[in-house]
Design a protein around this motif. Structure first.
Motif, PDB file in Angstrom:
ATOM      1  N   GLU A   1     -11.139  36.560   8.060  1.00 31.45           N
ATOM      2  CA  GLU A   1     -10.970  36.348   9.492  1.00 31.45           C
ATOM      3  C   GLU A   1     -10.535  34.919   9.776  1.00 31.45           C
ATOM      4  O   GLU A   1      -9.608  34.676  10.558  1.00 31.45           O
ATOM      5  CB  GLU A   1     -12.281  36.661  10.213  1.00 31.45           C
TER       6      GLU A   1
ATOM      7  N   SER B   1     -13.354  45.648  12.075  1.00 31.11           N
ATOM      8  CA  SER B   1     -12.479  45.191  13.160  1.00 31.11           C
ATOM      9  C   SER B   1     -13.148  45.344  14.517  1.00 31.11           C
ATOM     10  O   SER B   1     -12.496  45.143  15.553  1.00 31.11           O
ATOM     11  CB  SER B   1     -11.155  45.969  13.140  1.00 31.11           C
TER      12      SER B   1
ATOM     13  N   SER C   1      -7.488  35.907  12.332  1.00 33.78           N
ATOM     14  CA  SER C   1      -7.515  35.228  13.635  1.00 33.78           C
ATOM     15  C   SER C   1      -6.182  34.540  13.908  1.00 33.78           C
ATOM     16  O   SER C   1      -5.699  34.504  15.055  1.00 33.78           O
ATOM     17  CB  SER C   1      -8.660  34.216  13.687  1.00 33.78           C
TER      18      SER C   1
END
Length: 397
Positions: free
Chosen positions: A67, A181, A72
């Motif tokens: 992430e 997710s 991100s």
């Protein structure tokens, strides 16, 4: 006593069946993903197993790093560069990679993934033999090793991993990616497509060229209802013509497409049907250089926005260097994440192609009439350095 024993056995069997029936797909997904299922789930007691706790800790670390390192940043890139995303996204040659489909196209309502890998079955974890939970969870970890480390599945390795153990096929991996997710699975249905692209329920006769798949209805973190389709399908010319997969996709388009780590199959004459379909039915295409060759785009229909660096193919794919791609990337904007076979940051390339509205009738004009002879095969790159918490995984081909 015998009657009492028989009655007890029947009651125990009925209770076990009831408990198994109460296991929801969402709880199964959370358990496989190393996340706590609901408190009243029959899977909740299994989270006391040290093997599950080790699994949860491992996935917390691996997905946390992913992430921060990639996902991100991909979402931030998409927010800036995708002005008007379509409700449907197509991801051919995807394997079970919902993770990057969602990262690039988080605003989509319908996701359609298609690849050779089998669907598998809904794993009923309450029926695993005693002591088998740890082995099943390790198999899930192993199946995800390359994509967590390098952003793509290693096909040869995946063929073994997805047929091994009680937890197999792409469905458990889709479960893990949905849960990690932040999605909530509402229902799971096995479906088939007939050769006209018509959807048939499980058990219905879809004909000799049936395409097996699964439809997962889920909710995003905002509660919005969404759908994920995964179909096991042959995307070569003969397979694409015989099956109804692309016909089904056409009913949902035009959409946005993602092509990543696609083994340069779309450079081959044996995949022209899938390549032409993508060009005809995509409003935008995000790809690395393993996707559609630049020379196959109609330059009157598309606008190109290059990002990152084009260093050519890795050594496993000689002869796929594109001089026109290299020229295009001399004006590329930087990206702060890695993607594709050249997965290291500052070595990756990403091309956003946007179709010009109303340009479908433009006369054919490709970007390059012919590519120059391929450059000599580059030196084989050094093996990727494993992420510290993922040291058990190794580069294979």
């Amino acid at each position: 006593m015998k009657i009492a024993a028989v009655a007890f056995t029947l009651l125990f069997a009925m209770a076990t069946a009831a408990r198994a029936a109460d296991v929801t797909p969402d709880d199964t997904a959370r358990f496989l993903a190393g996340m706590q299922p609901s408190a009243d789930s029959p899977l909740a007691p299994l989270t006391k197993d040290p093997s599950w706790q080790r699994h949860a800790k491992f996935f917390d670390g691996a997905f946390g790093q992913l992430e921060q390192r990639q996902l991100s940043k991909i979402r931030a890139w998409s927010d800036v560069n995708l002005a008007a995303p379509r409700p449907t996204m197509f991801y051919l040659f995807s394997g079970p990679d919902f993770l990057y489909a969602n990262a690039f196209y988080s605003k989509a309502n319908t996701y359609v993934l298609g690849a050779l890998e089998p669907v598998g079955a809904v794993p009923d974890l309450t029926k695993l033999p005693r002591g088998a939970t740890g082995a099943a969870l390790y198999n899930v970890e192993r199946s995800l090793g390359s994509i967590l480390s390098f952003s793509f599945f290693i096909t040869k390795q995946m063929k073994v991993d997805l047929h091994t153990n009680q937890v197999n096929g792409t469905l458990p991996i889709l479960y893990v990616f949905l849960a990690r997710s932040g999605k909530t699975i509402k229902s799971v249905e096995f479906i088939s497509l007939d050769d006209k692209g018509g959807v048939r329920a499980a058990g219905e006769n879809a004909g000799p060229n049936a395409t097996r798949g699964v439809r997962i209805n889920f909710a995003g973190s905002d509660g919005q209802a969404k759908t994920l389709y995964y179909f096991s399908t042959d995307l070569s010319n003969s397979g694409a013509r015989a099956a109804g997969f692309l016909k089904f996709c056409e009913t949902l388009g035009p959409g946005n497409s993602l092509i990543k780590s696609a083994s340069y199959l779309l450079h081959s004459g044996n995949f022209t049907v899938a390549r032409d379909w993508l060009l005809a039915n995509s409003a935008t295409i995000i790809q690395d250089d393993s996707g559609i060759p630049l020379g196959n785009y109609n330059a009157r229909q598309w606008r190109f926005f290059p990002f990152g660096r084009y260093l050519g193919p890795i050594g496993e794919f000689p002869g796929r260097y594109q001089q026109s791609y290299a020229q295009l990337f001399t004006r590329a904007q930087p990206i702060d994440f890695g993607i594709g076979y050249r997965w290291r940051t500052h070595e990756s390339n990403l091309l956003l192609s946007v179709k010009v509205p109303g340009s479908e009738t433009a006369p054919a004009e490709t970007t390059s009439s012919a590519e120059p002879p391929p450059k000599p095969r580059p030196k084989k790159p050094r093996p990727p350095e494993p992420i510290p918490s993922q040291g058990r995984f190794f580069w294979q081909r």
